[in-house]
Design a protein around this motif. Sequence first.
Motif, mmCIF file in Angstrom:
data_model
loop_
_atom_site.group_PDB
_atom_site.id
_atom_site.type_symbol
_atom_site.label_atom_id
_atom_site.label_comp_id
_atom_site.label_asym_id
_atom_site.label_seq_id
_atom_site.Cartn_x
_atom_site.Cartn_y
_atom_site.Cartn_z
ATOM 1 N N ILE A 88 0.872 -1.277 -0.083
ATOM 2 C CA ILE A 88 -0.104 -0.066 0.084
ATOM 3 C C ILE A 88 0.946 1.297 -0.148
ATOM 4 O O ILE A 88 1.676 1.259 0.709
ATOM 5 N N TYR A 89 0.564 2.190 -0.915
ATOM 6 C CA TYR A 89 1.454 3.464 -1.059
ATOM 7 C C TYR A 89 0.621 4.393 -0.892
ATOM 8 O O TYR A 89 -0.724 4.725 -1.055
ATOM 9 N N VAL A 90 1.020 5.594 0.280
ATOM 10 C CA VAL A 90 0.359 6.670 0.469
ATOM 11 C C VAL A 90 1.123 7.918 0.220
ATOM 12 O O VAL A 90 2.379 7.913 0.473
ATOM 13 N N SER A 91 0.261 8.951 -0.017
ATOM 14 C CA SER A 91 1.010 10.301 -0.442
ATOM 15 C C SER A 91 1.930 10.598 0.717
ATOM 16 O O SER A 91 1.394 10.541 2.108
ATOM 17 N N THR A 92 3.143 11.118 0.674
ATOM 18 C CA THR A 92 4.181 11.345 1.686
ATOM 19 C C THR A 92 3.609 12.369 2.634
ATOM 20 O O THR A 92 4.053 12.291 3.832
ATOM 21 N N ASP A 93 2.792 13.161 2.402
ATOM 22 C CA ASP A 93 2.221 14.227 3.132
ATOM 23 C C ASP A 93 1.000 13.852 4.012
ATOM 24 O O ASP A 93 0.830 14.618 4.850
ATOM 25 N N GLU A 94 0.790 12.569 3.769
ATOM 26 C CA GLU A 94 -0.444 12.273 4.785
ATOM 27 C C GLU A 94 0.004 11.459 5.790
ATOM 28 O O GLU A 94 -0.215 10.055 6.142
ATOM 29 N N LEU A 95 0.685 12.122 6.873
ATOM 30 C CA LEU A 95 1.389 11.254 7.813
ATOM 31 C C LEU A 95 0.420 10.454 8.895
ATOM 32 O O LEU A 95 0.879 9.696 9.010
ATOM 33 N N THR A 96 -0.790 11.010 9.219
ATOM 34 C CA THR A 96 -1.596 10.113 10.086
ATOM 35 C C THR A 96 -2.189 8.990 9.192
ATOM 36 O O THR A 96 -2.242 7.964 9.878
ATOM 37 N N ILE A 97 -2.370 9.090 8.041
ATOM 38 C CA ILE A 97 -2.948 8.031 7.189
ATOM 39 C C ILE A 97 -1.883 7.065 7.143
ATOM 40 O O ILE A 97 -2.134 5.638 7.326
ATOM 41 N N ILE A 98 -0.653 7.214 6.878
ATOM 42 C CA ILE A 98 0.594 6.496 7.004
ATOM 43 C C ILE A 98 0.717 5.618 8.251
ATOM 44 O O ILE A 98 0.850 4.644 8.187
ATOM 45 N N LYS A 99 0.638 6.157 9.457
ATOM 46 C CA LYS A 99 0.655 5.687 10.601
ATOM 47 C C LYS A 99 -0.152 4.675 10.949
ATOM 48 O O LYS A 99 -0.309 3.629 11.606
ATOM 49 N N ARG A 100 -1.649 5.088 10.404
ATOM 50 C CA ARG A 100 -2.748 4.099 10.737
ATOM 51 C C ARG A 100 -2.808 2.872 9.930
ATOM 52 O O ARG A 100 -3.092 1.942 10.473
ATOM 53 N N PHE A 101 -2.265 3.214 8.739
ATOM 54 C CA PHE A 101 -2.056 1.978 7.841
ATOM 55 C C PHE A 101 -1.149 1.023 8.423
ATOM 56 O O PHE A 101 -1.131 -0.191 8.587
ATOM 57 N N GLU A 102 0.017 1.683 8.928
ATOM 58 C CA GLU A 102 1.124 0.995 9.539
ATOM 59 C C GLU A 102 0.761 0.040 10.644
ATOM 60 O O GLU A 102 0.914 -0.905 10.851
ATOM 61 N N TYR A 103 -0.358 0.730 11.447
ATOM 62 C CA TYR A 103 -0.801 0.217 12.652
ATOM 63 C C TYR A 103 -1.660 -1.062 12.277
ATOM 64 O O TYR A 103 -1.770 -2.236 12.878
ATOM 65 N N GLY A 104 -2.877 -0.736 11.531
ATOM 66 C CA GLY A 104 -3.967 -1.274 11.062
ATOM 67 C C GLY A 104 -3.257 -2.678 10.278
ATOM 68 O O GLY A 104 -3.642 -4.014 10.677
ATOM 69 N N LEU A 105 -2.342 -2.660 9.604
ATOM 70 C CA LEU A 105 -1.892 -3.975 8.686
ATOM 71 C C LEU A 105 -1.312 -4.602 9.555
ATOM 72 O O LEU A 105 -1.194 -6.026 9.795
ATOM 73 N N GLN A 106 -0.341 -3.946 10.556
ATOM 74 C CA GLN A 106 0.437 -4.884 11.507
ATOM 75 C C GLN A 106 -0.412 -5.610 12.464
ATOM 76 O O GLN A 106 -0.176 -6.778 12.836
#
Length: 288
Positions: free
Chosen positions: A216-234
């Motif tokens: 899953i790739y996320v726009s680099t400026d979407e910091l919260t979305i990045i963190k929530r996907f890292e958490y959710g997928l883990q």
Amino acid sequence: MHLIKLICVLFILAIMNTSYAIDNIKMHKPILREDKRSLHKDEVIQRALEISESNFGPFTLEFINVDMTTIRALHSLKVDKMINVFIAAASTEWNRVATPIRIPIRFGQLSYRLLLINKSNLEKFALVNSFDDLKNLTAGVQQGWTINSLLHKSNIETVIGSNFEGLFLMLNKNRFDYFPRAIYEAYNELDDRISTLENIMVEPTLALYIPMVSYIYVSTDELTIIKRFEYGLQMMLENGELKDLFNKYYKEDIDRANLKDRKIIIINNPYFDEQALVEKKLLPIPSQ
């Protein structure tokens, strides 16, 4: 006085409950077809967001119904932000533009490619026993795919099409020799088009192994979305839900492919440290 205090407490609680900003996730959704690959992708995204909701707050998930190539998606993640999330094969080019969530949602099964061929060439493929034999044949691929540069570096000739559906029509007319598709793509795509592609089949004896994972790739400026996907997928990886969803959509195709009885032709992918992913059991290794 007690009533005023009660109102103040309720007001503070209301503020606390709405303190999270709402994350707006925008994803591409194909206009014409919704196959098992897109259904799996959508369910993984939905569940990862739901699991992360208690830690990261509410979200909205919007599907953008447009025709979008991988090149267009790459541009959109960085520039026009029509979408801010996209699933793609991991590559250096994608990493420069967007942030990867480094948990392969399909457990590296993109590494194995079956070959869609024209039925008239069945005997030709029966003579393919090695990488050198494969180099005498031409692959059909779409512009912008990660696999294209890997085939080029391996000196495999390609015909590059600008339109995905057009590649099936070209193969049906024998314009190139084979169309490499992931196990979870090949049967589904052919079954969906069987009425109009009477000359195409899945080659029964071969498979390519090109180490590759889907992130899953996320726009680099979407910091919260990045963190929530890292958490959710883990969390999904640890509780087994990610593997359960994978099996729900793809196990039948993997069993049907019967890799143990196929000749596996290996093509190198220098992009990532293969061994690290193998040790984590997130990338398969060829059986022969």
